[in-house]
Design a protein around this motif. Sequence first.
Motif, PDB file in Angstrom:
ATOM      1  N   ALA A 133      39.840 -22.954 -25.789  1.00 27.14           N
ATOM      2  CA  ALA A 133      40.689 -23.671 -24.838  1.00 27.14           C
ATOM      3  C   ALA A 133      40.096 -23.621 -23.430  1.00 27.14           C
ATOM      4  N   THR A 134      39.574 -22.466 -23.030  1.00 25.30           N
ATOM      5  CA  THR A 134      38.951 -22.355 -21.717  1.00 25.30           C
ATOM      6  C   THR A 134      37.671 -23.163 -21.641  1.00 25.30           C
ATOM      7  N   PHE A 135      36.904 -23.153 -22.738  1.00 25.22           N
ATOM      8  CA  PHE A 135      35.659 -23.928 -22.788  1.00 25.22           C
ATOM      9  C   PHE A 135      35.943 -25.421 -22.644  1.00 25.22           C
ATOM     10  N   LYS A 136      36.999 -25.894 -23.294  1.00 24.26           N
ATOM     11  CA  LYS A 136      37.338 -27.312 -23.214  1.00 24.26           C
ATOM     12  C   LYS A 136      37.721 -27.684 -21.786  1.00 24.26           C
ATOM     13  N   GLY A 137      38.437 -26.806 -21.091  1.00 22.98           N
ATOM     14  CA  GLY A 137      38.811 -27.109 -19.717  1.00 22.98           C
ATOM     15  C   GLY A 137      37.611 -27.130 -18.785  1.00 22.98           C
ATOM     16  N   ALA A 138      36.606 -26.290 -19.059  1.00 23.56           N
ATOM     17  CA  ALA A 138      35.426 -26.227 -18.195  1.00 23.56           C
ATOM     18  C   ALA A 138      34.396 -27.281 -18.544  1.00 23.56           C
ATOM     19  N   HIS A 139      34.394 -27.786 -19.795  1.00 23.82           N
ATOM     20  CA  HIS A 139      33.395 -28.760 -20.239  1.00 23.82           C
ATOM     21  C   HIS A 139      34.094 -29.989 -20.816  1.00 23.82           C
ATOM     22  N   SER A 140      35.113 -30.476 -20.108  1.00 20.71           N
ATOM     23  CA  SER A 140      35.891 -31.597 -20.639  1.00 20.71           C
ATOM     24  C   SER A 140      35.081 -32.883 -20.718  1.00 20.71           C
ATOM     25  N   VAL A 141      33.998 -32.982 -19.963  1.00 16.43           N
ATOM     26  CA  VAL A 141      33.173 -34.184 -20.003  1.00 16.43           C
ATOM     27  C   VAL A 141      32.178 -34.128 -21.153  1.00 16.43           C
ATOM     28  N   ASP A 142      31.734 -32.938 -21.493  1.00 19.19           N
ATOM     29  CA  ASP A 142      30.739 -32.769 -22.556  1.00 19.19           C
ATOM     30  C   ASP A 142      31.454 -32.711 -23.901  1.00 19.19           C
ATOM     31  N   TRP A 143      31.865 -33.874 -24.398  1.00 18.46           N
ATOM     32  CA  TRP A 143      32.652 -33.921 -25.626  1.00 18.46           C
ATOM     33  C   TRP A 143      31.827 -33.573 -26.854  1.00 18.46           C
ATOM     34  N   SER A 144      30.554 -33.863 -26.854  1.00 23.63           N
ATOM     35  CA  SER A 144      29.718 -33.540 -28.016  1.00 23.63           C
ATOM     36  C   SER A 144      29.660 -32.040 -28.245  1.00 23.63           C
ATOM     37  N   THR A 145      29.438 -31.271 -27.179  1.00 26.01           N
ATOM     38  CA  THR A 145      29.399 -29.819 -27.299  1.00 26.01           C
ATOM     39  C   THR A 145      30.774 -29.262 -27.652  1.00 26.01           C
ATOM     40  N   THR A 146      31.821 -29.856 -27.070  1.00 24.83           N
ATOM     41  CA  THR A 146      33.180 -29.398 -27.381  1.00 24.83           C
ATOM     42  C   THR A 146      33.512 -29.612 -28.851  1.00 24.83           C
ATOM     43  N   MET A 147      33.126 -30.760 -29.401  1.00 21.46           N
ATOM     44  CA  MET A 147      33.378 -31.022 -30.815  1.00 21.46           C
ATOM     45  C   MET A 147      32.522 -30.129 -31.704  1.00 21.46           C
ATOM     46  N   ALA A 148      31.317 -29.810 -31.273  1.00 19.80           N
ATOM     47  CA  ALA A 148      30.480 -28.883 -32.039  1.00 19.80           C
ATOM     48  C   ALA A 148      31.126 -27.499 -32.089  1.00 19.80           C
ATOM     49  N   LEU A 149      31.695 -27.055 -30.973  1.00 16.68           N
ATOM     50  CA  LEU A 149      32.403 -25.785 -30.958  1.00 16.68           C
ATOM     51  C   LEU A 149      33.614 -25.831 -31.888  1.00 16.68           C
ATOM     52  N   THR A 150      34.321 -26.949 -31.901  1.00 17.17           N
ATOM     53  CA  THR A 150      35.485 -27.091 -32.780  1.00 17.17           C
ATOM     54  C   THR A 150      35.082 -26.975 -34.243  1.00 17.17           C
ATOM     55  N   MET A 151      33.979 -27.590 -34.626  1.00 12.16           N
ATOM     56  CA  MET A 151      33.519 -27.491 -36.017  1.00 12.16           C
ATOM     57  C   MET A 151      33.133 -26.066 -36.366  1.00 12.16           C
ATOM     58  N   LEU A 152      32.479 -25.373 -35.452  1.00 14.33           N
ATOM     59  CA  LEU A 152      32.073 -23.991 -35.729  1.00 14.33           C
ATOM     60  C   LEU A 152      33.293 -23.079 -35.893  1.00 14.33           C
ATOM     61  N   VAL A 153      34.347 -23.331 -35.128  1.00 21.28           N
ATOM     62  CA  VAL A 153      35.558 -22.521 -35.244  1.00 21.28           C
ATOM     63  C   VAL A 153      36.258 -22.779 -36.571  1.00 21.28           C
ATOM     64  N   MET A 154      36.162 -23.994 -37.083  1.00 16.30           N
ATOM     65  CA  MET A 154      36.824 -24.334 -38.335  1.00 16.30           C
ATOM     66  C   MET A 154      36.129 -23.745 -39.556  1.00 16.30           C
ATOM     67  N   VAL A 155      34.837 -23.491 -39.461  1.00 17.51           N
ATOM     68  CA  VAL A 155      34.051 -23.106 -40.640  1.00 17.51           C
ATOM     69  C   VAL A 155      34.574 -21.830 -41.304  1.00 17.51           C
ATOM     70  N   PRO A 156      34.801 -20.712 -40.584  1.00 20.48           N
ATOM     71  CA  PRO A 156      35.258 -19.496 -41.282  1.00 20.48           C
ATOM     72  C   PRO A 156      36.575 -19.681 -42.025  1.00 20.48           C
ATOM     73  N   VAL A 157      37.513 -20.407 -41.425  1.00 20.36           N
ATOM     74  CA  VAL A 157      38.813 -20.605 -42.066  1.00 20.36           C
ATOM     75  C   VAL A 157      38.670 -21.458 -43.316  1.00 20.36           C
ATOM     76  N   VAL A 158      37.872 -22.516 -43.230  1.00 19.76           N
ATOM     77  CA  VAL A 158      37.684 -23.404 -44.379  1.00 19.76           C
ATOM     78  C   VAL A 158      36.982 -22.669 -45.515  1.00 19.76           C
TER      79      VAL A 158
END
Length: 302
Positions: free
Chosen positions: A256-281
């Motif tokens: 959440a903090t990363f998204k607020g600091a890098h709201s323009v860099d959507w590619s990196t934000t989405m990459a972080l989102t995918m990495l967070v999803m991997v362990p749960v999946v």
Amino acid sequence: MTQLDATLDVAVGPGAAGTPQPPVTHRRRQPALLWVAEHVVLVTLAALFVAPVVFVFLTSVMNNDQALTSSLWPDHWAWSNYAHVFQVAPLAAWFGNSALYAVLATAFMLVSSIPAAYALAKIEFRGSGLLFMAIIVAMLLPPQVVSIPQYVMWTKLGLTGTLWPLILPNLLGDAFSIFLLRQFFLTIPNEYTEAARIDGAGELRVIWKVVLPMAKPGIAATAMFLFFHSWNDYYGPLLYTSEAEPDHWPVALGMATFKGAHSVDWSTTMALTMLVMVPVVVLFFFAQRAFVEGVTLTGVKG
């Protein structure tokens, strides 16, 4: 009719030699179309659930200039976005903190909630019904109601700024986990526990030797519920660790903090989102059978 025609009639059936057979692909296509027609609602719902994940993945491998544009397919597969995440954020520390939080909270919950659920399900004592109603009321109580007194208590103990205020309370049991385990323990016939008591086993031995082996699906489902809750928890870490160093944050608060600091860099934000999803999946993929079985059988009796 020649001898050759008679032979063909006998081999493949009357009229088969002169009647054209339908193509094999047509016969195979009919069951597939029939399956789609019968499951059209499920296929539609599955597509609705999968579409956001596909969108996040495709955006994560796009260049930042192409992200969130009308183009849905990457012009260039920028796999370097995933490596860039580790360079701009302490992702390894976030993952470690979330794993510590989720694993310890789940382990403490099982140690404390299994005996409580067993007592409510298999031991008759005065006031058990009232105690069970108290657990139901605790499930309905919003956590924000007790946030202020709990925060004051943990501040006096000097544990704010860490994840211990979120981990240690699980040693006292979790209301939802006790309820879920109690409902599953009710599905175990009392004859097994009574036979163990007749053989001289104490209650702890009955739990360890009889109940736990038979309740593995229910325990797995309960553990996964709390693990997912702890892994995705944002409110608790925001309350206790938001003022600490970023290296002490779990992945939910860090993302959440990363998204607020890098709201323009959507590619990196989405990459972080995918990495967070991997362990749960991955965890759910390997444990889905026990999870589904535990949820299905819970509440059959009682």
